[in-house]
Scaffold this motif. Sequence first.
Motif, PDB file in Angstrom:
ATOM      1  N   ASN A   7       1.587  -5.732  -7.734  1.00 35.27           N
ATOM      2  CA  ASN A   7       1.279  -4.500  -7.008  1.00 35.27           C
ATOM      3  C   ASN A   7       2.252  -4.285  -5.843  1.00 35.27           C
ATOM      4  OD1 ASN A   7      -0.477  -2.195  -6.755  1.00 35.27           O
ATOM      5  ND2 ASN A   7      -1.240  -3.126  -4.880  1.00 35.27           N
ATOM      6  N   ILE A   8       2.618  -5.349  -5.172  1.00 37.72           N
ATOM      7  CA  ILE A   8       3.572  -5.230  -4.063  1.00 37.72           C
ATOM      8  C   ILE A   8       4.895  -4.655  -4.578  1.00 37.72           C
ATOM      9  CG2 ILE A   8       4.973  -6.560  -2.432  1.00 37.72           C
ATOM     10  CD1 ILE A   8       2.417  -8.349  -2.047  1.00 37.72           C
ATOM     11  N   ILE A   9       5.338  -5.139  -5.737  1.00 41.96           N
ATOM     12  CA  ILE A   9       6.570  -4.601  -6.342  1.00 41.96           C
ATOM     13  C   ILE A   9       6.393  -3.121  -6.683  1.00 41.96           C
ATOM     14  CG2 ILE A   9       8.158  -4.827  -8.303  1.00 41.96           C
ATOM     15  CD1 ILE A   9       8.204  -7.194  -6.287  1.00 41.96           C
ATOM     16  N   LYS A  10       5.237  -2.778  -7.236  1.00 46.33           N
ATOM     17  CA  LYS A  10       4.943  -1.369  -7.573  1.00 46.33           C
ATOM     18  C   LYS A  10       4.977  -0.509  -6.307  1.00 46.33           C
ATOM     19  CE  LYS A  10       0.840   0.234  -7.695  1.00 46.33           C
ATOM     20  NZ  LYS A  10      -0.588   0.415  -7.889  1.00 46.33           N
ATOM     21  N   GLY A  44       2.942  -6.990 -20.376  1.00 51.26           N
ATOM     22  CA  GLY A  44       2.760  -6.487 -19.011  1.00 51.26           C
ATOM     23  C   GLY A  44       2.974  -4.991 -18.932  1.00 51.26           C
ATOM     24  N   ILE A  45       4.048  -4.511 -19.550  1.00 48.98           N
ATOM     25  CA  ILE A  45       4.329  -3.076 -19.523  1.00 48.98           C
ATOM     26  C   ILE A  45       3.263  -2.307 -20.302  1.00 48.98           C
ATOM     27  CG2 ILE A  45       5.942  -1.292 -20.317  1.00 48.98           C
ATOM     28  CD1 ILE A  45       8.211  -3.327 -19.635  1.00 48.98           C
ATOM     29  N   GLY A  46       2.881  -2.807 -21.454  1.00 48.38           N
ATOM     30  CA  GLY A  46       1.839  -2.139 -22.233  1.00 48.38           C
ATOM     31  C   GLY A  46       0.526  -2.061 -21.472  1.00 48.38           C
ATOM     32  N   PHE A  47       0.179  -3.162 -20.815  1.00 47.98           N
ATOM     33  CA  PHE A  47      -1.061  -3.210 -20.045  1.00 47.98           C
ATOM     34  C   PHE A  47      -1.034  -2.213 -18.886  1.00 47.98           C
ATOM     35  CE2 PHE A  47      -3.554  -5.228 -16.569  1.00 47.98           C
ATOM     36  CZ  PHE A  47      -4.809  -5.180 -17.154  1.00 47.98           C
ATOM     37  N   ILE A  79       7.546  -0.598 -13.656  1.00 48.83           N
ATOM     38  CA  ILE A  79       7.966  -1.693 -12.780  1.00 48.83           C
ATOM     39  C   ILE A  79       6.805  -2.647 -12.528  1.00 48.83           C
ATOM     40  CG2 ILE A  79       8.724  -2.208 -10.414  1.00 48.83           C
ATOM     41  CD1 ILE A  79      10.390   0.476 -10.638  1.00 48.83           C
ATOM     42  N   TYR A  80       5.620  -2.103 -12.355  1.00 48.82           N
ATOM     43  CA  TYR A  80       4.390  -2.881 -12.194  1.00 48.82           C
ATOM     44  C   TYR A  80       4.199  -3.809 -13.397  1.00 48.82           C
ATOM     45  CZ  TYR A  80      -0.730  -3.094 -11.001  1.00 48.82           C
ATOM     46  OH  TYR A  80      -2.004  -3.451 -10.670  1.00 48.82           O
ATOM     47  N   GLY A 115       6.536  -6.592 -13.268  1.00 50.03           N
ATOM     48  CA  GLY A 115       6.015  -7.534 -12.279  1.00 50.03           C
ATOM     49  C   GLY A 115       4.909  -8.402 -12.853  1.00 50.03           C
ATOM     50  N   PHE A 116       4.004  -7.802 -13.624  1.00 46.92           N
ATOM     51  CA  PHE A 116       2.949  -8.583 -14.278  1.00 46.92           C
ATOM     52  C   PHE A 116       3.569  -9.647 -15.174  1.00 46.92           C
ATOM     53  CE2 PHE A 116      -0.524  -5.743 -13.081  1.00 46.92           C
ATOM     54  CZ  PHE A 116      -1.613  -6.599 -13.099  1.00 46.92           C
ATOM     55  N   GLY A 117       4.568  -9.252 -15.963  1.00 44.68           N
ATOM     56  CA  GLY A 117       5.227 -10.212 -16.848  1.00 44.68           C
ATOM     57  C   GLY A 117       5.918 -11.319 -16.074  1.00 44.68           C
ATOM     58  N   PHE A 118       6.672 -10.932 -15.054  1.00 43.79           N
ATOM     59  CA  PHE A 118       7.414 -11.916 -14.268  1.00 43.79           C
ATOM     60  C   PHE A 118       6.482 -12.897 -13.564  1.00 43.79           C
ATOM     61  CE2 PHE A 118       9.131 -13.305 -10.187  1.00 43.79           C
ATOM     62  CZ  PHE A 118      10.241 -14.019 -10.628  1.00 43.79           C
TER      63      PHE A 118
END
Length: 146
Positions: free
Chosen positions: A13-16, A87-90, A127-128, A131-134
């Motif tokens: 979320n911080i990245i988003k 992550g992107i799909g989610f 981007i979120y 971030g989830f994936g990373f």
Amino acid sequence: KLITGALIGILANIIKLISNYIMYLLGMTDVVFWQITATRFLEKENLFKPVAYFIGAVADFTVTSALGVIFVVIIYFSGKDYIYIKGIGFTMLVWVVLFGTLLAQEVQTKIPQEPLGIIVTIIAHLIYGIGFGFFSSWLYDEENYE
């Protein structure tokens, strides 16, 4: 799983939020996510006051913590293969559900968005998802949850 998931959600979320704020500074949108989130709780005249940012932040970080936990459960059952795609799909599903249904009427009534402003929310959610994936690949260790 709860703590790991919440932490993954918060870090993503911080990245988003950073990406959203950069696009805000570049003039691509007139609002930030915390204002959008606050539309569920506040009237239009309060959405540009500090209270909106506070209420929006509390709601945003609460939801993202829960989403992080849900994502950890998903990868617990499905594995870490293709973690960035998951992550992107989610997060794109989250974008459709939250922005497309739950917030759509409130936001368009209280702080109408131009098409570019809506595209900003899509880019930020992509981007979120990254971030989830990373953060999942970094913090989630399958061996700890066997």
